[in-house]
Design a protein around this motif. Structure first.
Motif, PDB file in Angstrom:
ATOM      1  N   ALA A 237       2.726   0.508  -3.571  1.00 21.51           N
ATOM      2  CA  ALA A 237       2.642  -0.024  -2.078  1.00 21.51           C
ATOM      3  C   ALA A 237       2.613  -1.110  -1.714  1.00 21.51           C
ATOM      4  CB  ALA A 237       1.592   1.190  -1.605  1.00 21.51           C
ATOM      5  N   ASP A 242       3.679  -1.908   2.576  1.00 20.21           N
ATOM      6  CA  ASP A 242       2.799  -0.736   3.271  1.00 20.21           C
ATOM      7  C   ASP A 242       1.454  -1.365   3.122  1.00 20.21           C
ATOM      8  OD1 ASP A 242       0.973   0.990   3.779  1.00 20.21           O
ATOM      9  OD2 ASP A 242       2.085   2.878   3.258  1.00 20.21           O
ATOM     10  N   CYS A 244      -1.320  -1.943   4.406  1.00 19.73           N
ATOM     11  CA  CYS A 244      -2.249  -1.044   4.971  1.00 19.73           C
ATOM     12  C   CYS A 244      -2.708   0.045   3.513  1.00 19.73           C
ATOM     13  CB  CYS A 244      -2.738  -0.385   6.630  1.00 19.73           C
ATOM     14  SG  CYS A 244      -2.546  -1.681   7.354  1.00 19.73           S
ATOM     15  N   ARG A 245      -1.625   0.744   3.088  1.00 19.09           N
ATOM     16  CA  ARG A 245      -2.243   1.752   2.090  1.00 19.09           C
ATOM     17  C   ARG A 245      -2.182   0.990   0.258  1.00 19.09           C
ATOM     18  NH1 ARG A 245       0.160   6.338   1.136  1.00 19.09           N
ATOM     19  NH2 ARG A 245      -1.401   8.079  -0.246  1.00 19.09           N
ATOM     20  N   GLU A 248      -6.350  -0.290   0.923  1.00 17.75           N
ATOM     21  CA  GLU A 248      -7.343   1.026   0.208  1.00 17.75           C
ATOM     22  C   GLU A 248      -7.448   1.272  -0.551  1.00 17.75           C
ATOM     23  OE1 GLU A 248      -6.271   5.689   1.297  1.00 17.75           O
ATOM     24  OE2 GLU A 248      -4.923   4.404   2.246  1.00 17.75           O
ATOM     25  N   LEU A 249      -5.415   1.123  -1.725  1.00 14.48           N
ATOM     26  CA  LEU A 249      -6.283   2.386  -2.771  1.00 14.48           C
ATOM     27  C   LEU A 249      -6.733   1.049  -3.397  1.00 14.48           C
ATOM     28  CD1 LEU A 249      -2.436   3.140  -2.968  1.00 14.48           C
ATOM     29  CD2 LEU A 249      -4.154   4.409  -3.023  1.00 14.48           C
TER      30      LEU A 249
END
Length: 383
Positions: A237, A242, A244-245, A248-249
């Protein structure tokens, strides 16, 4: 007295004789006097300048480290066996392994993993073709999956991402639908796809495998596989921009790491809290935020678990830190990270094409930072 214990002048004399050169011939090629060569060989004249040692080594057609009495360094040229790996992956006419050799095969796979984790890549290139042949002829799927995984990881490091993806795909097929083996194979799939610049595909593959593992209650060793998949997905990501992704991960992986305490690591993931912190730094490098990576880096290497990580992992991470410094234009910082990486895992720096790119960037500075000029010579880069 071993060759490494000899004075440097005696080593010069030995290599001169091996190359069938007289003192006069060597002197002529160096554009020096025969008396200078004689004094060097007798130890009367010291060799205390690395540039002169390099010049001698070039004429004698050897690595400068051999004259310095150090272990022969790993270089890109030492990995000619990649063609043998390609041939092993192209073979389909494997013979069935004799009965009773399953345990021996598992031991060989375990040894190959240790070689990989210690970054002994030249040794690994030599043994993997035979290991693949043996594993392909065996009846057990788990050693075959592991052999393909090691092969894939090594090929990705050596800049052969297409072949690495093939080996990872073979690992997935060999898993035969077993959820845990398929998940471990998916780690290799993600690494290879990221190396090929297929970040979206890597994200989809690793995330799907991680979520499949989370569907059931698993022992800690298998949680670690799921956490590793989440980190691979986060890096994919990040490579796609990306952020933000990716964050989060990474937080999901951190939650898993926080629950793991002293677990066995049968799948060779190296997963844990420190691995999560490394991934945060590498993710920042992937999305181009060298400043964030450099700010996090000192805390990572101060953690108690840092030195417990495999040499391969630490060396690869330090190469990414060098990239972070280059993103900031800090060539000196990049040089320090390169030299540190070389001290931890020389093959990470001397065998990987991506590392050569970083070395070349740093070596462009005049004068090149201490240690980097030597690395540039070792990997065959000239200024």
């Amino acid at each position: 007295m071993t060759a490494d214990e000899l004075p440097i002048g005696r080593r010069v004399a030995r290599w001169r004789v091996r190359r069938q050169l007289t003192q006069q011939m060597l002197a002529d090629r160096l554009r020096r006097s025969k008396s200078w060569v004689d004094k060097v060989e007798r130890g009367v004249r010291p060799l205390d300048r690395y540039s002169v040692i390099q010049e001698l080594a070039q004429v004698l057609r050897i690595d400068p480290e051999l004259l310095l009495g150090r272990q022969r360094p790993v270089t890109v040229g030492a990995l000619d066996g990649v063609d043998d790996l390609r041939a092993a992956l192209a073979r389909y006419d494997t013979r069935p392994a004799p009965a009773g050799e399953a345990e021996q095969l598992r031991r060989l796979v375990g040894h190959a993993w240790l070689s990989y984790q210690h970054a002994h890549y030249p040794q690994l290139v030599r043994v993997l073709p035979g290991l693949l042949d043996a594993a392909q002829g065996g009846q057990a799927s788990e050693p075959l999956v592991q052999a393909y995984r090691i092969t894939s990881s090594l090929l990705v490091k050596l800049g052969e991402a297409d072949l690495g993806w093939l080996a990872a795909d073979r690992a997935m097929a060999a898993a035969g639908g077993d959820p845990v083996l398929s998940a471990t194979a998916a780690v290799s799939v993600g690494q290879a796809l990221r190396a090929l610049g297929r970040g979206r595909l890597a994200l989809a593959a690793t995330l799907a495998a991680a979520e499949h593992l989370e569907a059931d209650r698993r022992p800690p060793g298998e949680w670690a596989v799921g956490g590793t998949l989440l980190l691979q997905a986060a890096l994919a990501a990040a490579g796609c921009g990306d952020t933000c992704r990716a964050e989060e991960l990474t937080e999901r992986a951190a939650g898993i790491a926080a629950r793991l305490r002293g677990y066995d690591d049968p799948h060779r993931t190296g997963f844990g809290p420190v691995a999560v912190e490394l991934a945060r730094v590498v993710a920042a490098v992937e999305w181009g935020d060298g400043g964030a990576a450099v700010r996090r880096h000192p805390a990572v290497v101060r953690r108690a678990g840092w030195r417990l990580l495999p040499a391969e992992c630490r060396g690869a991470y330090l190469l990414d830190v060098a990239r972070a410094y280059l993103q900031l234009g800090d060539v000196r910082g990049a040089a320090r990270a390169l030299v540190d990486a070389d001290s931890v895992a020389p093959a990470e720096v001397r065998c990987r094409p991506s590392a050569r790119t970083v070395i070349a960037e740093v070596a462009r500075v005049h004068p090149a930072p201490a240690g980097v000029a030597r690395l540039a010579a070792l990997v065959g880069l000239t200024r």
